[in-house]
Design a protein around this motif. Sequence first.
Motif, mmCIF file in Angstrom:
data_model
loop_
_atom_site.group_PDB
_atom_site.id
_atom_site.type_symbol
_atom_site.label_atom_id
_atom_site.label_comp_id
_atom_site.label_asym_id
_atom_site.label_seq_id
_atom_site.Cartn_x
_atom_site.Cartn_y
_atom_site.Cartn_z
ATOM 1 N N SER A 60 0.716 -1.195 -0.197
ATOM 2 C CA SER A 60 0.064 -0.239 -0.054
ATOM 3 C C SER A 60 0.780 1.087 0.435
ATOM 4 C CB SER A 60 -1.085 0.274 1.073
ATOM 5 O OG SER A 60 -0.273 -0.332 2.379
ATOM 6 N N TYR A 61 2.094 1.169 -0.032
ATOM 7 C CA TYR A 61 3.317 2.232 -0.031
ATOM 8 C C TYR A 61 4.070 2.081 -0.448
ATOM 9 C CZ TYR A 61 1.018 5.388 4.113
ATOM 10 O OH TYR A 61 0.062 5.330 4.643
ATOM 11 N N ASN A 152 5.643 0.697 -13.640
ATOM 12 C CA ASN A 152 4.591 0.794 -13.735
ATOM 13 C C ASN A 152 3.456 0.336 -13.330
ATOM 14 O OD1 ASN A 152 5.190 -0.726 -15.378
ATOM 15 N ND2 ASN A 152 4.381 0.381 -17.300
ATOM 16 N N ARG A 153 3.639 -1.089 -12.883
ATOM 17 C CA ARG A 153 3.156 -2.493 -13.119
ATOM 18 C C ARG A 153 2.359 -2.216 -11.132
ATOM 19 N NH1 ARG A 153 4.336 -8.346 -14.771
ATOM 20 N NH2 ARG A 153 1.412 -8.069 -14.755
ATOM 21 N N LEU A 154 3.013 -1.474 -11.156
ATOM 22 C CA LEU A 154 2.329 -1.387 -9.172
ATOM 23 C C LEU A 154 1.001 -0.166 -9.542
ATOM 24 C CD1 LEU A 154 5.221 -0.902 -6.915
ATOM 25 C CD2 LEU A 154 3.930 -2.746 -7.265
ATOM 26 N N SER A 155 1.657 0.823 -10.395
ATOM 27 C CA SER A 155 -0.033 1.593 -10.891
ATOM 28 C C SER A 155 -0.716 1.299 -11.503
ATOM 29 C CB SER A 155 0.645 2.952 -10.624
ATOM 30 O OG SER A 155 1.220 2.838 -11.606
ATOM 31 N N THR A 156 -1.321 0.356 -12.593
ATOM 32 C CA THR A 156 -1.682 -0.366 -13.207
ATOM 33 C C THR A 156 -2.456 -0.843 -13.500
ATOM 34 O OG1 THR A 156 -0.281 -0.713 -14.918
ATOM 35 C CG2 THR A 156 -0.654 1.893 -14.923
ATOM 36 N N ALA A 157 -1.566 -2.317 -13.641
ATOM 37 C CA ALA A 157 -1.719 -3.703 -13.526
ATOM 38 C C ALA A 157 -2.561 -4.317 -12.843
ATOM 39 C CB ALA A 157 -0.722 -4.433 -13.117
ATOM 40 N N ASN A 158 -3.546 -4.585 -12.988
ATOM 41 C CA ASN A 158 -4.727 -5.993 -12.289
ATOM 42 C C ASN A 158 -3.614 -6.580 -11.162
ATOM 43 O OD1 ASN A 158 -6.570 -4.065 -12.906
ATOM 44 N ND2 ASN A 158 -8.078 -5.832 -14.299
ATOM 45 N N SER A 159 -3.010 -7.306 -11.610
ATOM 46 C CA SER A 159 -2.279 -8.662 -10.927
ATOM 47 C C SER A 159 -0.865 -8.591 -11.285
ATOM 48 C CB SER A 159 -2.474 -9.714 -12.196
ATOM 49 O OG SER A 159 -2.230 -11.065 -11.043
ATOM 50 N N VAL A 160 0.298 -8.573 -10.557
ATOM 51 C CA VAL A 160 1.434 -8.350 -11.139
ATOM 52 C C VAL A 160 2.465 -9.320 -10.306
ATOM 53 C CG1 VAL A 160 3.611 -7.644 -9.821
ATOM 54 C CG2 VAL A 160 1.458 -6.003 -9.801
ATOM 55 N N MET A 161 2.397 -10.248 -10.936
ATOM 56 C CA MET A 161 2.553 -11.997 -11.008
ATOM 57 C C MET A 161 2.649 -12.723 -9.299
ATOM 58 S SD MET A 161 6.894 -10.396 -12.132
ATOM 59 C CE MET A 161 7.861 -12.504 -12.157
ATOM 60 N N GLY A 162 1.666 -12.908 -9.241
ATOM 61 C CA GLY A 162 0.867 -13.577 -8.176
ATOM 62 C C GLY A 162 0.328 -12.210 -7.496
ATOM 63 N N LEU A 163 0.527 -11.679 -7.593
ATOM 64 C CA LEU A 163 -0.596 -10.347 -6.599
ATOM 65 C C LEU A 163 -1.383 -10.104 -7.139
ATOM 66 C CD1 LEU A 163 2.960 -8.785 -5.121
ATOM 67 C CD2 LEU A 163 2.213 -10.605 -3.540
ATOM 68 N N THR A 164 -2.353 -9.942 -6.641
ATOM 69 C CA THR A 164 -3.450 -8.688 -7.317
ATOM 70 C C THR A 164 -4.145 -7.502 -6.317
ATOM 71 O OG1 THR A 164 -4.117 -11.106 -8.140
ATOM 72 C CG2 THR A 164 -5.772 -9.603 -7.864
ATOM 73 N N ILE A 165 -4.700 -7.082 -7.418
ATOM 74 C CA ILE A 165 -5.260 -5.893 -6.429
ATOM 75 C C ILE A 165 -6.898 -5.685 -6.045
ATOM 76 C CG2 ILE A 165 -6.405 -2.725 -7.385
ATOM 77 C CD1 ILE A 165 -3.334 -4.390 -7.946
#
Length: 166
Positions: A60-61, A152-165
């Motif tokens: 979250s930060y 840029n994936r932290l602020s735009t992607a719905n999923s980051v390699m096994g991590l989901t928004i």
Amino acid sequence: MTRDTMIQDVDSLNARIYFDGFMYVGGPRHMSGPSFFAPYFTKECERDTDISQIVRSGISYYSPVIVACPDVSAAKLVSPTAALSEYAPPRPHRDRWIKGLEEICRRCDKEKWSPEILRPLYFLDEPVPLGRTIRKDAGMGMIAPGFGTAFNRLSTANSVMGLTIR
């Protein structure tokens, strides 16, 4: 894909060092020079009432990395002021970094870190809220040392390699 952002699990002790001292210390397999650090706050952090910034576990930060020192021995951390002078340029966060280094020194003593093992030390800029929380998918264990992704994936992607928004 660029891997300019290091993501690591962070427990309550390290969350306090992150928020109070703008510091992070890694292990032998962590990224040597990321541009950003995005701590994954564990469930322990979520339950720790002393860390008011964390409402739920996840990312979250984030913080820009001002200086990354890839090979710091426990012996060099004995004097936080000397370590700061050797590894980081004078910046507006000097007092906070000294506080963070003091906490890392206490952790080093308490956990009896071997003086031979070199660890990366990250001097960070002020934590910035991400604006959303990225959480681990069900069944995902600890994030592997050295895990990284493109910022840029932290602020735009719905999923980051096994991590989901969520």
